[in-house]
Write a protein that holds these residues in place. Structure first.
Motif, PDB file in Angstrom:
ATOM      1  N   PHE B 352       0.816  -1.206   0.000  1.00  0.00           N
ATOM      2  CA  PHE B 352       0.000   0.000   0.000  1.00  0.00           C
ATOM      3  C   PHE B 352       0.855   1.265   0.000  1.00  0.00           C
ATOM      4  CE2 PHE B 352      -3.063  -3.116   1.817  1.00  0.00           C
ATOM      5  CZ  PHE B 352      -4.029  -3.009   0.821  1.00  0.00           C
ATOM      6  N   GLY B 353       2.102   1.124  -0.385  1.00  0.00           N
ATOM      7  CA  GLY B 353       2.976   2.278  -0.453  1.00  0.00           C
ATOM      8  C   GLY B 353       3.653   2.543   0.875  1.00  0.00           C
ATOM      9  N   LEU B 354       4.532   3.556   0.866  1.00  0.00           N
ATOM     10  CA  LEU B 354       5.280   3.948   2.057  1.00  0.00           C
ATOM     11  C   LEU B 354       5.301   5.466   2.117  1.00  0.00           C
ATOM     12  CD1 LEU B 354       8.362   1.564   1.741  1.00  0.00           C
ATOM     13  CD2 LEU B 354       6.538   1.415   3.458  1.00  0.00           C
ATOM     14  N   GLY B 355       5.210   5.997   3.333  1.00  0.00           N
ATOM     15  CA  GLY B 355       5.302   7.435   3.483  1.00  0.00           C
ATOM     16  C   GLY B 355       3.964   8.133   3.303  1.00  0.00           C
ATOM     17  N   ILE B 356       4.036   9.398   2.919  1.00  0.00           N
ATOM     18  CA  ILE B 356       2.843  10.254   3.002  1.00  0.00           C
ATOM     19  C   ILE B 356       1.699   9.839   2.083  1.00  0.00           C
ATOM     20  CG2 ILE B 356       4.156  12.266   3.782  1.00  0.00           C
ATOM     21  CD1 ILE B 356       3.823  13.407   0.912  1.00  0.00           C
ATOM     22  N   HIS B 357       1.987   9.072   1.028  1.00  0.00           N
ATOM     23  CA  HIS B 357       0.914   8.682   0.105  1.00  0.00           C
ATOM     24  C   HIS B 357       0.323   7.309   0.431  1.00  0.00           C
ATOM     25  CE1 HIS B 357       1.297  12.040  -2.734  1.00  0.00           C
ATOM     26  NE2 HIS B 357       2.604  11.959  -2.533  1.00  0.00           N
ATOM     27  N   ARG B 358       0.607   6.765   1.625  1.00  0.00           N
ATOM     28  CA  ARG B 358       0.040   5.445   1.981  1.00  0.00           C
ATOM     29  C   ARG B 358      -1.415   5.365   1.505  1.00  0.00           C
ATOM     30  NH1 ARG B 358      -4.578   4.062   4.876  1.00  0.00           N
ATOM     31  NH2 ARG B 358      -4.105   5.748   6.323  1.00  0.00           N
ATOM     32  N   CYS B 359      -1.713   4.248   0.870  1.00  0.00           N
ATOM     33  CA  CYS B 359      -3.039   4.060   0.272  1.00  0.00           C
ATOM     34  C   CYS B 359      -4.166   4.388   1.238  1.00  0.00           C
ATOM     35  CB  CYS B 359      -3.182   2.632  -0.214  1.00  0.00           C
ATOM     36  SG  CYS B 359      -4.814   2.308  -0.873  1.00  0.00           S
ATOM     37  N   ILE B 360      -4.985   5.342   0.846  1.00  0.00           N
ATOM     38  CA  ILE B 360      -6.129   5.724   1.668  1.00  0.00           C
ATOM     39  C   ILE B 360      -7.152   4.597   1.735  1.00  0.00           C
ATOM     40  CG2 ILE B 360      -8.187   7.207   1.567  1.00  0.00           C
ATOM     41  CD1 ILE B 360      -6.369   9.517   0.919  1.00  0.00           C
ATOM     42  N   GLY B 361      -7.177   3.777   0.693  1.00  0.00           N
ATOM     43  CA  GLY B 361      -8.179   2.713   0.637  1.00  0.00           C
ATOM     44  C   GLY B 361      -7.703   1.394   1.215  1.00  0.00           C
ATOM     45  N   SER B 362      -6.582   1.399   1.963  1.00  0.00           N
ATOM     46  CA  SER B 362      -6.026   0.109   2.389  1.00  0.00           C
ATOM     47  C   SER B 362      -6.983  -0.672   3.294  1.00  0.00           C
ATOM     48  CB  SER B 362      -4.656   0.296   3.062  1.00  0.00           C
ATOM     49  OG  SER B 362      -4.770   1.095   4.223  1.00  0.00           O
ATOM     50  N   ASN B 363      -7.689   0.001   4.174  1.00  0.00           N
ATOM     51  CA  ASN B 363      -8.632  -0.722   5.041  1.00  0.00           C
ATOM     52  C   ASN B 363      -9.796  -1.283   4.226  1.00  0.00           C
ATOM     53  OD1 ASN B 363      -7.284  -0.094   7.578  1.00  0.00           O
ATOM     54  ND2 ASN B 363      -7.985   1.998   7.245  1.00  0.00           N
ATOM     55  N   LEU B 364     -10.224  -0.499   3.244  1.00  0.00           N
ATOM     56  CA  LEU B 364     -11.307  -0.948   2.365  1.00  0.00           C
ATOM     57  C   LEU B 364     -10.851  -2.148   1.530  1.00  0.00           C
ATOM     58  CD1 LEU B 364     -14.028  -0.639   0.897  1.00  0.00           C
ATOM     59  CD2 LEU B 364     -12.981   1.131  -0.514  1.00  0.00           C
ATOM     60  N   ALA B 365      -9.662  -2.029   0.949  1.00  0.00           N
ATOM     61  CA  ALA B 365      -9.159  -3.111   0.093  1.00  0.00           C
ATOM     62  C   ALA B 365      -9.005  -4.402   0.892  1.00  0.00           C
ATOM     63  CB  ALA B 365      -7.824  -2.701  -0.524  1.00  0.00           C
ATOM     64  N   ARG B 366      -8.434  -4.297   2.092  1.00  0.00           N
ATOM     65  CA  ARG B 366      -8.261  -5.498   2.924  1.00  0.00           C
ATOM     66  C   ARG B 366      -9.604  -6.147   3.234  1.00  0.00           C
ATOM     67  NH1 ARG B 366      -3.781  -2.549   5.624  1.00  0.00           N
ATOM     68  NH2 ARG B 366      -1.972  -3.851   5.194  1.00  0.00           N
ATOM     69  N   MET B 367     -10.586  -5.316   3.555  1.00  0.00           N
ATOM     70  CA  MET B 367     -11.906  -5.875   3.870  1.00  0.00           C
ATOM     71  C   MET B 367     -12.468  -6.578   2.636  1.00  0.00           C
ATOM     72  SD  MET B 367     -15.374  -5.341   3.429  1.00  0.00           S
ATOM     73  CE  MET B 367     -15.756  -3.629   3.054  1.00  0.00           C
ATOM     74  N   GLU B 368     -12.378  -5.941   1.479  1.00  0.00           N
ATOM     75  CA  GLU B 368     -12.946  -6.538   0.261  1.00  0.00           C
ATOM     76  C   GLU B 368     -12.237  -7.846  -0.091  1.00  0.00           C
ATOM     77  OE1 GLU B 368     -13.444  -3.945  -3.141  1.00  0.00           O
ATOM     78  OE2 GLU B 368     -13.879  -2.248  -1.852  1.00  0.00           O
ATOM     79  N   ILE B 369     -10.916  -7.859   0.004  1.00  0.00           N
ATOM     80  CA  ILE B 369     -10.175  -9.077  -0.335  1.00  0.00           C
ATOM     81  C   ILE B 369     -10.566 -10.194   0.627  1.00  0.00           C
ATOM     82  CG2 ILE B 369      -7.872 -10.121  -0.477  1.00  0.00           C
ATOM     83  CD1 ILE B 369      -6.820  -7.233  -1.068  1.00  0.00           C
ATOM     84  N   THR B 370     -10.584  -9.878   1.922  1.00  0.00           N
ATOM     85  CA  THR B 370     -10.902 -10.893   2.924  1.00  0.00           C
ATOM     86  C   THR B 370     -12.304 -11.461   2.707  1.00  0.00           C
ATOM     87  OG1 THR B 370      -9.531  -9.660   4.476  1.00  0.00           O
ATOM     88  CG2 THR B 370     -11.006 -11.315   5.417  1.00  0.00           C
ATOM     89  N   VAL B 371     -13.278 -10.581   2.543  1.00  0.00           N
ATOM     90  CA  VAL B 371     -14.658 -11.039   2.375  1.00  0.00           C
ATOM     91  C   VAL B 371     -14.794 -11.838   1.073  1.00  0.00           C
ATOM     92  CG1 VAL B 371     -17.022 -10.245   1.969  1.00  0.00           C
ATOM     93  CG2 VAL B 371     -15.658  -9.225   3.799  1.00  0.00           C
ATOM     94  N   ALA B 372     -14.167 -11.347   0.014  1.00  0.00           N
ATOM     95  CA  ALA B 372     -14.279 -12.043  -1.276  1.00  0.00           C
ATOM     96  C   ALA B 372     -13.688 -13.449  -1.189  1.00  0.00           C
ATOM     97  CB  ALA B 372     -13.593 -11.237  -2.376  1.00  0.00           C
ATOM     98  N   LEU B 373     -12.566 -13.606  -0.486  1.00  0.00           N
ATOM     99  CA  LEU B 373     -11.960 -14.934  -0.352  1.00  0.00           C
ATOM    100  C   LEU B 373     -12.795 -15.821   0.574  1.00  0.00           C
ATOM    101  CD1 LEU B 373      -8.116 -14.239  -0.130  1.00  0.00           C
ATOM    102  CD2 LEU B 373      -9.495 -14.832  -2.121  1.00  0.00           C
TER     103      LEU B 373
END
Ligand code: HEM
Ligand code: SF4
Lengths: 71, 409
Positions: B352-373
């Protein structure tokens, strides 16, 4: 008298970017503010039994924002 | 797509659109990391490719020398008409502004802060039940067929439906969104007409949506942006459109690719499948490991000021591919980096990147991946690739399977 040694977790707010790895690993040690940035619960003292979780949180933080030290 | 001369030497002449790089990049990167940790090419007007974790991290942190005004390496830098009369872009904003991803300090921070509250784990948790229902409905459509294309029948629809819900857009417009993304990130990498066309269409689309919300406010992110203030000023329509474009693009292609790569892996690894079914508590670790090993997103930077990183000079104006996927495969940081270990406990990956541009959607993406699997494995615990040779991968800044036929056992 043998002294009890506690660990303490410290989050550097300058480094934390809100990856939320720490709270996912150790929800009793970390909490998030309204923007999703982490801080230690209370003064950061690690209750006995959670030392491994503290170390894991430190080792998984992508920004190297967490330090675990002797309190 | 234009014909490109074959690559003679990955260290001095790499091409990230080369079919070998697109289908099987990891060996190329491993070799570069050993032999030439900062590769370079004259293609695309000059691009660097650092492959060591330490160098990628250093560049991500160094916003003084490495600017986000251009974050995609394409054949030609897009020229977006800067119609005079419009308010001048604030300093740090680029011509094709999609704040905050194209913003540098000091403009970046306020543009980012205003989005963060909508993407915290708590806010995202409220979307989980909806996401689960979306996944269940998709599986209903093909479960009895004994086969499906896990990319086009499943993975790609999940984030489209979720982001449409968040933005208050009709789910039926999903086809449109996917077409824009294809034009922008896939075709648009190699030629400019698709790129500009998609931008123009998205612009028109969002202007209508914004006008609708102004007359009838909703509960969605567009309404939220209309009411948001940055440094005590309401956001300009340009800012809102740029951010909406970013959320739509960043929210869909990335997560669809991640879900697809997870299923691609699981189709080929029976033991991992079985473990996830019998030990569901492993899922969070497995998701992080899939994100590490198959990180889908490679952003770019433009060298703003000449500097050196890892002993190599970086010349002003040239581009840098910031390959978080390559960082995640660096054996200096990840023991047995080329092995996917779904119970890897220490995993400081940079997907999800490093530093100031850390992915804003990381919590959303993790939830979607987890639920989809989870939903997939509950209904389809056993499946294989129908034909490994028919799997295709996307090129450009987001990597994932685009055709993924599987058969259920
Ligand atoms: C598995 C899925 C995803 C991956 C791997 C991913 C990866 C990334 C990466 C690497 C960056 C940093 C870019 C840079 O440094 O230039 C980023 C930024 C961003 N992502 Fe994601 N992303 C994913 C899903 C999402 C989703 C679902 C959304 C929102 C709907 C989203 C929204 C954003 C935004 C707004 C930024 C810009 C943040 C900033 O510049 O401050 N992403 N993403
Ligand atoms: S893992 Fe690190 S960067 Fe992420 S929220 Fe915790 S302290 Fe912050």
């Amino acid at each position: 008298m043998p002294q009890h040694k506690f660990l303490q977790v410290i989050v550097d707010p300058e480094r934390c970017q809100g990856h939320n790895r720490c709270k996912a690993i150790a929800p009793r040690l970390f909490e998030l503010d309204e923007l999703g940035h982490a801080r230690a619960v209370g003064d950061g003292t690690v209750p006995p039994g959670l030392e491994d979780k503290a170390r894991l949180a430190e080792a998984n933080c992508p920004e190297f924002a967490i330090k675990v030290a002797q309190a | 797509m234009t014909d490109r001369p074959p690559v003679s030497d990955w260290a001095k002449d790499f091409d990230h659109l080369d079919p070998r790089w697109v289908t099987e990049p990891y060996q190329i990167w491993d070799e570069l990391r050993r032999q030439c940790p900062v590769a370079h090419t004259e293609r695309y007007n000059g691009v660097y490719f650092p492959s060591r974790y330490a160098d990628i991290r250093a560049i991500a942190y160094d916003t003084e020398h490495f600017s986000s005004r251009r974050v995609v390496v394409r054949e030609m830098p897009p020229r977006v008409p800067t119609d005079s009369g419009k308010p001048k872009s604030p300093p740090g904003a680029s011509t094709l502004a999609s704040p905050p991803i194209t913003s540098d300090p000091p403009y970046h921070r306020p543009a980012r802060m205003l989005l963060l509250p909508a993407f915290t784990p708590d806010a995202i948790g409220r979307l989980e039940a909806k996401t689960r229902a979306i996944c269940g409905d998709l599986i209903d459509r093909f479960a009895s067929n004994g086969r499906c294309d896990a990319a086009t029948d499943y993975a790609q629809h999940v984030p489209v439906a979720v982001i449409a819900h968040m933005l208050g857009l009709p789910e039926g417009d999903g086809e449109k969104f996917r077409r824009w993304i294809h034009l922008l990130l896939h075709e648009g990498i190699a030629e400019n007409a698709s790129f500009t066309q998609a931008l123009a269409e998205m612009d028109d689309y969002f202007r209508v949506q914004i006008a609708n919300r102004r007359s009838v406010p909703g509960e969605d992110l567009i309404t939220f942006l209309l009411g948001a203030r940055m440094e005590d000023q309401p956001l300009s329509d340009e800012h809102i459109i740029g951010t909406l474009r970013l959320l739509l693009i960043a929210g869909i292609d990335t997560t669809w690719s991640a879900i697809g790569s997870c299923l691609w892996h699981l189709a080929q690894h029976r033991d991992d499948r079985r473990r996830l079914v019998t030990e569901p508590a492993l899922m969070p670790l497995a998701v992080e490991e899939f994100l590490r090993a198959y990180a889908p997103v490679t952003m770019a930077r433009q060298v703003a000021k000449e500097t050196t990183v890892g002993g190599c000079p970086f010349k002003e104006r040239e581009m840098v591919l910031l390959s978080f996927p390559a960082a995640n495969r660096d054996p200096e940081v990840f023991p047995q980096a080329d092995r996917v270990q779904i119970d890897r406990a220490e995993n400081r990956h940079a997907a999800f990147g490093l530093g100031i541009h850390r992915c804003i959607g990381s919590n959303l993406a993790r939830m979607e991946i987890t639920v989809a699997l989870e939903e997939w494995l509950t209904r389809i615990p056993n499946f294989d690739l129908a034909d490994p040779a028919s799997v295709t991968w996307s090129h450009g800044p987001v990597r994932g399977p685009r055709k993924l036929p599987v058969v259920f056992r």
